[in-house]
Enzyme design. Sequence first.
Site, PDB file in Angstrom:
ATOM      1  CD  GLU A 147     -47.347 -18.909  30.078  1.00 45.37           C
ATOM      2  OE1 GLU A 147     -47.024 -20.010  29.600  1.00 45.37           O
ATOM      3  OE2 GLU A 147     -46.601 -18.243  30.816  1.00 45.37           O
ATOM      4  CD1 TRP A 152     -40.205 -17.400  29.397  1.00 39.51           C
ATOM      5  CD2 TRP A 152     -38.846 -18.991  30.194  1.00 39.51           C
ATOM      6  NE1 TRP A 152     -40.033 -18.346  28.423  1.00 39.51           N
ATOM      7  CE2 TRP A 152     -39.205 -19.333  28.877  1.00 39.51           C
ATOM      8  CE3 TRP A 152     -37.998 -19.846  30.896  1.00 39.51           C
ATOM      9  CZ2 TRP A 152     -38.753 -20.487  28.245  1.00 39.51           C
ATOM     10  CZ3 TRP A 152     -37.539 -20.997  30.275  1.00 39.51           C
ATOM     11  CH2 TRP A 152     -37.908 -21.313  28.957  1.00 39.51           C
ATOM     12  CG  HIS A 196     -47.066 -24.594  30.001  1.00 42.40           C
ATOM     13  ND1 HIS A 196     -46.547 -25.747  30.508  1.00 42.40           N
ATOM     14  CD2 HIS A 196     -46.300 -23.582  30.481  1.00 42.40           C
ATOM     15  CE1 HIS A 196     -45.507 -25.444  31.279  1.00 42.40           C
ATOM     16  NE2 HIS A 196     -45.331 -24.145  31.275  1.00 42.40           N
ATOM     17  CG  HIS A 239     -46.357 -24.721  36.398  1.00 44.60           C
ATOM     18  ND1 HIS A 239     -47.212 -25.154  35.409  1.00 44.60           N
ATOM     19  CD2 HIS A 239     -45.353 -24.056  35.758  1.00 44.60           C
ATOM     20  CE1 HIS A 239     -46.741 -24.771  34.229  1.00 44.60           C
ATOM     21  NE2 HIS A 239     -45.621 -24.099  34.412  1.00 44.60           N
ATOM     22  CG  HIS A 256     -40.560 -24.488  33.414  1.00 48.54           C
ATOM     23  ND1 HIS A 256     -40.889 -25.135  32.246  1.00 48.54           N
ATOM     24  CD2 HIS A 256     -41.675 -23.815  33.805  1.00 48.54           C
ATOM     25  CE1 HIS A 256     -42.151 -24.860  31.927  1.00 48.54           C
ATOM     26  NE2 HIS A 256     -42.650 -24.055  32.859  1.00 48.54           N
ATOM     27  CD  GLN A 306     -40.879 -23.579  26.025  1.00 50.56           C
ATOM     28  OE1 GLN A 306     -40.507 -23.610  27.181  1.00 50.56           O
ATOM     29  NE2 GLN A 306     -41.900 -22.818  25.628  1.00 50.56           N
ATOM     30  CG  ASP A 318     -43.930 -20.749  35.416  1.00 56.52           C
ATOM     31  OD1 ASP A 318     -43.509 -21.813  34.909  1.00 56.52           O
ATOM     32  OD2 ASP A 318     -44.481 -19.860  34.749  1.00 56.52           O
TER      33      ASP A 318
END
Length: 424
Positions: free
Chosen positions: A213, A315, A210, A57, A59, A152, A309
């Site tokens: 979450e 983030w 996702h 996982h 991005h 997203q 992630d």
Amino acid sequence: MLDLLVTHATLPDGRSDVSIAVQDGRITEVTEGLQAPAHETVDAGGLLVSPPFVDAHFHMDSTLSYGQPRVNQSGTLLEGIALWGELKPQLTHDAIVQRALTYCDWAVAHGLLAIRSHVDTSDPSLLPVQALLDVKQRVAPYLDLQLVAFPQDGVLRSPGGLDNLTRALDLGVDVVGGIPHFERTMAQGAESVKILCELAARRGKRVDMHCDESDDPLSRHVETLAHETHRLGLHGRVAGSHLTSMHSMDNYYVSKLIPLMAEAQLGVVANPLINITLQGRHDTYPKRRGMTRVPELMAAGLTVAFGHDCVMDPWYGGGSADMLEAAHMGLHVAQMTSQAAMLQCFDAVTVNPARLLGLEGYGLQAGCHADFVLLHARNPVEAIRLRATRLAVYRRGRKVASSPAPVAMLDLPGRPGNVAFLAG
Ligand code: FE2
């Protein structure tokens, strides 16, 4: 004559003095004490040789963008999403490619040779999709990059969301993603799960969403994901990522939910570094940890992986492409400190994510790709403790990265170590 022979290796399953024979990029034999002529012989000296790390996982379209156009002041998930929205209009194909290639270099140096990356499909231009498809092709000789079409902004919530995601699949994106908890209502979230699983079933794709979450104990999208997986016969091809709500759910409800997930052979990806920092933000004290119920899901037979992630993005400002960092955090957050559980944490960044990605030829058996990592550790637990140096990384039998042995010692407690000079 062999191309490569690794001798005196310790394997993650505890076998020692093992030799690994390599010919034409494949492992031909894994046998204790084997000696044979080879063009290159590597003496592992009793240290750990592992199959490569796998990140289930990530991005990659946002990685290494920290500070662009500004830093996340609150450090929260929602400000991160807002910040990504501010950055998106400024993105260029070349900037995404360069950041991603840099990250892939970091990954290889850490023995991370397969990554499943979500790629944002929300913008009709599909700029991040085009960029990461380009990257996928360029890194293919040394790293397997699997892409997930990730809406997203919500596949139903944002105009054209489903169309954009479908076009990303048409362009060659591998996996169907989703974000049901970000849709406008719980009902629309459930509807998005149904639509996206049906899309994956029609196209023979895997799914990785996702899912839940949040810290909302009543979020129920993983239940829908398990149901749709079972209904559509997608067993073993669907993963739920994050599932942080499960941390806060009622115990009785979870006692029903986990068997449903096991029935669907759902894969699970926890992201310890991110979950521990982004969840529980509305709590006073005690503050929830926010990571899903990893030991209980493993005990029920589900395949659970730890993902990285985010690395230096809107983030999360930390990270380094080191999956042992994710395993180290996962071990602590889930209190997985029994001997068996610590080994499970190592599996969660190697064999388990490899299964979720459906990697062909992964492992240390005859017939597998000759992909492996020589670690400066004697066993998986020590590798996690030290976030051990990757002394050498092999891909298809060829060394693609190496690092010098560090000063850090592997001595057992009670033995003199290399800090003995301090006492003198
Ligand atoms: Fe994510």
